[in-house]
Design an enzyme around this catalytic site. Structure first.
Site, PDB file in Angstrom:
ATOM      1  N   LYS A  12     131.290   1.497  29.479  1.00  0.00           N
ATOM      2  CA  LYS A  12     130.690   1.027  28.226  1.00  0.00           C
ATOM      3  C   LYS A  12     130.947  -0.476  27.999  1.00  0.00           C
ATOM      4  CE  LYS A  12     130.892   5.466  25.722  1.00  0.00           C
ATOM      5  NZ  LYS A  12     131.467   6.111  24.511  1.00  0.00           N
ATOM      6  N   TYR A  52     121.460   9.194  23.276  1.00  0.00           N
ATOM      7  CA  TYR A  52     122.436   9.884  22.420  1.00  0.00           C
ATOM      8  C   TYR A  52     121.770  10.775  21.365  1.00  0.00           C
ATOM      9  CZ  TYR A  52     126.873   7.677  23.923  1.00  0.00           C
ATOM     10  OH  TYR A  52     128.009   7.293  24.607  1.00  0.00           O
ATOM     11  N   ASN A 115     135.674   3.399  23.526  1.00  0.00           N
ATOM     12  CA  ASN A 115     136.539   4.221  24.383  1.00  0.00           C
ATOM     13  C   ASN A 115     136.205   4.094  25.872  1.00  0.00           C
ATOM     14  OD1 ASN A 115     134.205   5.690  24.377  1.00  0.00           O
ATOM     15  ND2 ASN A 115     135.056   7.501  23.401  1.00  0.00           N
ATOM     16  N   HIS A 118     131.695   6.822  29.300  1.00  0.00           N
ATOM     17  CA  HIS A 118     130.953   8.032  28.957  1.00  0.00           C
ATOM     18  C   HIS A 118     130.932   8.941  30.177  1.00  0.00           C
ATOM     19  CE1 HIS A 118     127.674  10.712  27.693  1.00  0.00           C
ATOM     20  NE2 HIS A 118     127.258  10.618  28.949  1.00  0.00           N
ATOM     21  N   GLU A 129     120.908  13.270  32.048  1.00  0.00           N
ATOM     22  CA  GLU A 129     121.429  11.898  31.950  1.00  0.00           C
ATOM     23  C   GLU A 129     121.223  11.120  33.254  1.00  0.00           C
ATOM     24  OE1 GLU A 129     125.448  12.246  30.484  1.00  0.00           O
ATOM     25  OE2 GLU A 129     124.767  12.860  28.488  1.00  0.00           O
TER      26      GLU A 129
END
Ligand code: CDP
Ligand code: MG
Length: 136
Positions: A12, A52, A115, A118, A129
């Site tokens: 990310k 998302y 964080n 993913h 995905e």
């Protein structure tokens, strides 16, 4: 019996920005994952909203999509025996504060939103995905 799977991983924006791409890839390789395909891209907010979509009704949805599209990301297809669960384990809990020692989010995650990584959460979503980023 062998159960080789593929899963989608994203480094990310918070991690790419801190030049952690190499360290995170090293953790995947050290844990027996093969990086089958990878590319560094930046996506538009409307694409993040599509990616998302399962979180559409969550209060954090708008910030999450703004964040994922805020800077470069590295998307990868990882392959390994039981890759989906293995990657979720290596990533650690969504909130880095709760993540176990030795996990990517424990090591590098800043907060529940930043964080660092993913990972797909099921066989079905891994397929969706992977197609989202790599379908030719
Ligand atoms: O990424 P993971 O599958 O562990 O968590 P999720 O529940 O599918 O949520 C997707 C992402 O939304 C998380 O990785 C966080 O970046 C973000 N999130 C957030 O910003 N605030 C929350 N309370 C929960 C999730
Ligand atoms: Mg998830």
């Amino acid at each position: 019996m062998n159960n080789i799977e593929q899963t989608l991983s994203i480094v990310k924006p918070d991690a790419v920005e801190r030049n952690l791409e190499g360290k995170i890839k090293e953790m995947f390789l050290n844990n027996g994952f093969k990086i089958v395909q990878e590319k560094k891209i930046q996506i538009e907010k409307h694409e993040a909203e599509k990616f998302y979509k399962v979180h559409e009704i969550k209060p954090f949805y708008n910030d999450l999509c703004a964040y994922l599209s805020s800077g470069p990301i590295v998307v990868m297809i990882l392959e390994k025996e039981n890759a989906i669960v293995a990657n979720r384990e290596l990533m650690g809990s969504t909130n880095p504060k709760d993540a176990a020692e030795g996990t990517i989010r424990k090591k590098f995650g800043i907060s529940i939103d930043k964080n660092s990584v993913h990972g797909s959460d099921s066989v079905e979503n891994a397929k969706i995905e992977i197609d989202f980023f790599f379908k030719s």
